[in-house]
Write a protein that holds these residues in place. Structure first.
Motif, PDB file in Angstrom:
ATOM      1  N   UNK A  40     -82.732  60.917  51.000  1.00  0.00           N
ATOM      2  CA  UNK A  40     -82.501  61.975  51.992  1.00  0.00           C
ATOM      3  C   UNK A  40     -82.605  61.458  53.430  1.00  0.00           C
ATOM      4  N   UNK A  41     -83.011  60.199  53.598  1.00  0.00           N
ATOM      5  CA  UNK A  41     -83.126  59.595  54.931  1.00  0.00           C
ATOM      6  C   UNK A  41     -81.944  58.683  55.282  1.00  0.00           C
ATOM      7  N   UNK A  42     -81.046  58.475  54.354  1.00  0.00           N
ATOM      8  CA  UNK A  42     -79.992  57.478  54.563  1.00  0.00           C
ATOM      9  C   UNK A  42     -79.163  57.738  55.825  1.00  0.00           C
ATOM     10  N   UNK A  43     -78.845  58.979  56.108  1.00  0.00           N
ATOM     11  CA  UNK A  43     -78.059  59.266  57.316  1.00  0.00           C
ATOM     12  C   UNK A  43     -78.832  58.881  58.577  1.00  0.00           C
ATOM     13  N   UNK A  44     -80.105  59.177  58.604  1.00  0.00           N
ATOM     14  CA  UNK A  44     -80.937  58.825  59.761  1.00  0.00           C
ATOM     15  C   UNK A  44     -81.120  57.310  59.863  1.00  0.00           C
ATOM     16  N   UNK A  48     -68.084  54.155  63.560  1.00  0.00           N
ATOM     17  CA  UNK A  48     -69.102  53.170  63.201  1.00  0.00           C
ATOM     18  C   UNK A  48     -70.221  53.817  62.401  1.00  0.00           C
ATOM     19  N   UNK A  49     -70.693  54.965  62.840  1.00  0.00           N
ATOM     20  CA  UNK A  49     -71.777  55.640  62.129  1.00  0.00           C
ATOM     21  C   UNK A  49     -71.361  55.986  60.706  1.00  0.00           C
ATOM     22  N   UNK A  50     -70.148  56.482  60.532  1.00  0.00           N
ATOM     23  CA  UNK A  50     -69.658  56.817  59.192  1.00  0.00           C
ATOM     24  C   UNK A  50     -69.572  55.564  58.329  1.00  0.00           C
ATOM     25  N   UNK A  51     -69.076  54.473  58.890  1.00  0.00           N
ATOM     26  CA  UNK A  51     -68.969  53.220  58.136  1.00  0.00           C
ATOM     27  C   UNK A  51     -70.341  52.722  57.706  1.00  0.00           C
ATOM     28  N   UNK A  52     -71.324  52.819  58.584  1.00  0.00           N
ATOM     29  CA  UNK A  52     -72.674  52.374  58.231  1.00  0.00           C
ATOM     30  C   UNK A  52     -73.296  53.282  57.174  1.00  0.00           C
ATOM     31  N   UNK A  53     -73.033  54.570  57.256  1.00  0.00           N
ATOM     32  CA  UNK A  53     -73.550  55.493  56.223  1.00  0.00           C
ATOM     33  C   UNK A  53     -72.972  55.139  54.857  1.00  0.00           C
ATOM     34  N   UNK A  54     -71.674  54.880  54.812  1.00  0.00           N
ATOM     35  CA  UNK A  54     -71.026  54.511  53.553  1.00  0.00           C
ATOM     36  C   UNK A  54     -71.575  53.181  53.051  1.00  0.00           C
ATOM     37  N   UNK A  55     -71.646  52.204  53.949  1.00  0.00           N
ATOM     38  CA  UNK A  55     -72.126  50.879  53.546  1.00  0.00           C
ATOM     39  C   UNK A  55     -73.557  50.934  53.042  1.00  0.00           C
ATOM     40  N   UNK A  90     -84.417  48.866  50.158  1.00  0.00           N
ATOM     41  CA  UNK A  90     -84.347  49.433  51.496  1.00  0.00           C
ATOM     42  C   UNK A  90     -85.691  50.036  51.878  1.00  0.00           C
ATOM     43  N   UNK A  91     -86.156  49.639  53.067  1.00  0.00           N
ATOM     44  CA  UNK A  91     -87.444  50.093  53.580  1.00  0.00           C
ATOM     45  C   UNK A  91     -87.269  50.639  54.989  1.00  0.00           C
ATOM     46  N   UNK A  92     -88.203  51.472  55.385  1.00  0.00           N
ATOM     47  CA  UNK A  92     -88.221  51.979  56.753  1.00  0.00           C
ATOM     48  C   UNK A  92     -89.602  51.760  57.356  1.00  0.00           C
ATOM     49  N   UNK A  93     -89.606  51.642  58.674  1.00  0.00           N
ATOM     50  CA  UNK A  93     -90.846  51.679  59.448  1.00  0.00           C
ATOM     51  C   UNK A  93     -90.888  53.084  60.039  1.00  0.00           C
ATOM     52  N   UNK A  94     -91.915  53.833  59.693  1.00  0.00           N
ATOM     53  CA  UNK A  94     -92.012  55.231  60.112  1.00  0.00           C
ATOM     54  C   UNK A  94     -93.207  55.413  61.042  1.00  0.00           C
ATOM     55  N   UNK A  95     -92.953  56.027  62.174  1.00  0.00           N
ATOM     56  CA  UNK A  95     -93.984  56.313  63.163  1.00  0.00           C
ATOM     57  C   UNK A  95     -94.083  57.816  63.338  1.00  0.00           C
ATOM     58  N   UNK A 145     -88.644  54.176  63.016  1.00  0.00           N
ATOM     59  CA  UNK A 145     -88.732  53.160  64.062  1.00  0.00           C
ATOM     60  C   UNK A 145     -87.926  51.920  63.712  1.00  0.00           C
ATOM     61  N   UNK A 146     -87.573  51.758  62.443  1.00  0.00           N
ATOM     62  CA  UNK A 146     -86.818  50.588  62.040  1.00  0.00           C
ATOM     63  C   UNK A 146     -86.407  50.666  60.589  1.00  0.00           C
ATOM     64  N   UNK A 147     -85.518  49.741  60.222  1.00  0.00           N
ATOM     65  CA  UNK A 147     -85.054  49.650  58.836  1.00  0.00           C
ATOM     66  C   UNK A 147     -84.997  48.196  58.415  1.00  0.00           C
ATOM     67  N   UNK A 148     -85.187  47.983  57.124  1.00  0.00           N
ATOM     68  CA  UNK A 148     -85.221  46.649  56.549  1.00  0.00           C
ATOM     69  C   UNK A 148     -84.508  46.699  55.209  1.00  0.00           C
ATOM     70  N   UNK A 149     -83.541  45.801  55.011  1.00  0.00           N
ATOM     71  CA  UNK A 149     -82.814  45.723  53.747  1.00  0.00           C
ATOM     72  C   UNK A 149     -82.928  44.306  53.203  1.00  0.00           C
ATOM     73  N   UNK A 150     -83.377  44.203  51.969  1.00  0.00           N
ATOM     74  CA  UNK A 150     -83.600  42.908  51.340  1.00  0.00           C
ATOM     75  C   UNK A 150     -82.870  42.825  50.006  1.00  0.00           C
ATOM     76  N   UNK A 151     -82.442  41.617  49.669  1.00  0.00           N
ATOM     77  CA  UNK A 151     -82.014  41.283  48.316  1.00  0.00           C
ATOM     78  C   UNK A 151     -83.136  40.405  47.772  1.00  0.00           C
ATOM     79  N   UNK A 152     -84.080  41.032  47.109  1.00  0.00           N
ATOM     80  CA  UNK A 152     -85.288  40.327  46.684  1.00  0.00           C
ATOM     81  C   UNK A 152     -84.995  39.176  45.734  1.00  0.00           C
TER      82      UNK A 152
END
Length: 150
Positions: free
Chosen positions: A12-16, A37-44, A55-60, A65-72
């Motif tokens: 539910x946070x993907x758009x943000x 650009x925003x639509x392309x990033x939402x799709x991607x 996918x992780x977020x930094x929440x304040x 406050x930030x996002x992190x995407x990893x291929x572990x």
């Protein structure tokens, strides 16, 4: 300011998250904000999560406050973006420290050549430059970096 909490992102946070990603990318000067650009990033973002992103977020205090995407499985730090309002507040360093907890032996990443602020930061954080290569997806020349535990 207390440091944000890093946690797994919720669907539910993907758009943000895409909005934070766009705003941070635009702050590099390599793109302009747009609905396209925003639509392309939402799709991607959704496609990448389906294809294995952790996918992780930094929440304040309920603000992203930030996002992190990893291929572990590949030791790959794919995306690390900090919302412009949080630049200079150690959120990036916190996300990188979190990445090193999950990938304690080795991390590789790529960074746009034009995003000098980012690649210089990765160099200060101990990543070693390995080479440059054109990214066929966006046409940008990318710098490749690797960090290994000593």
């Amino acid at each position: 300011m207390t440091l944000p909490t890093i946690r797994r992102a919720r669907p539910d946070e993907y758009d943000e998250i895409a909005r934070v990603w766009m705003e941070s990318w635009v702050s590099t000067g390599l793109a302009e904000a747009s609905d396209v650009l925003l639509t392309a990033l939402r799709v991607r973002l959704r496609e990448e999560v389906e294809n294995g992103w952790s996918l992780f977020v930094a929440e304040d205090q309920a603000t992203l406050a930030g996002m992190l995407a990893l291929h572990l499985s590949d030791n790959y730090l794919d995306q690390l973006f900090v919302a412009p309002a949080y630049h200079g507040k150690s959120v990036g360093r916190q996300l990188l420290a979190f990445t090193r907890q999950l990938l304690p032996d080795e991390i590789w990443l790529r960074c746009a050549v034009g995003n000098e602020k980012a690649w210089r930061w990765y160099e200060r954080e101990g990543f070693l430059f390995e080479g440059e290569k054109l990214n066929p997806l966006n046409g940008l020349m990318m710098k490749y970096y690797r960090w290994k535990k000593r």
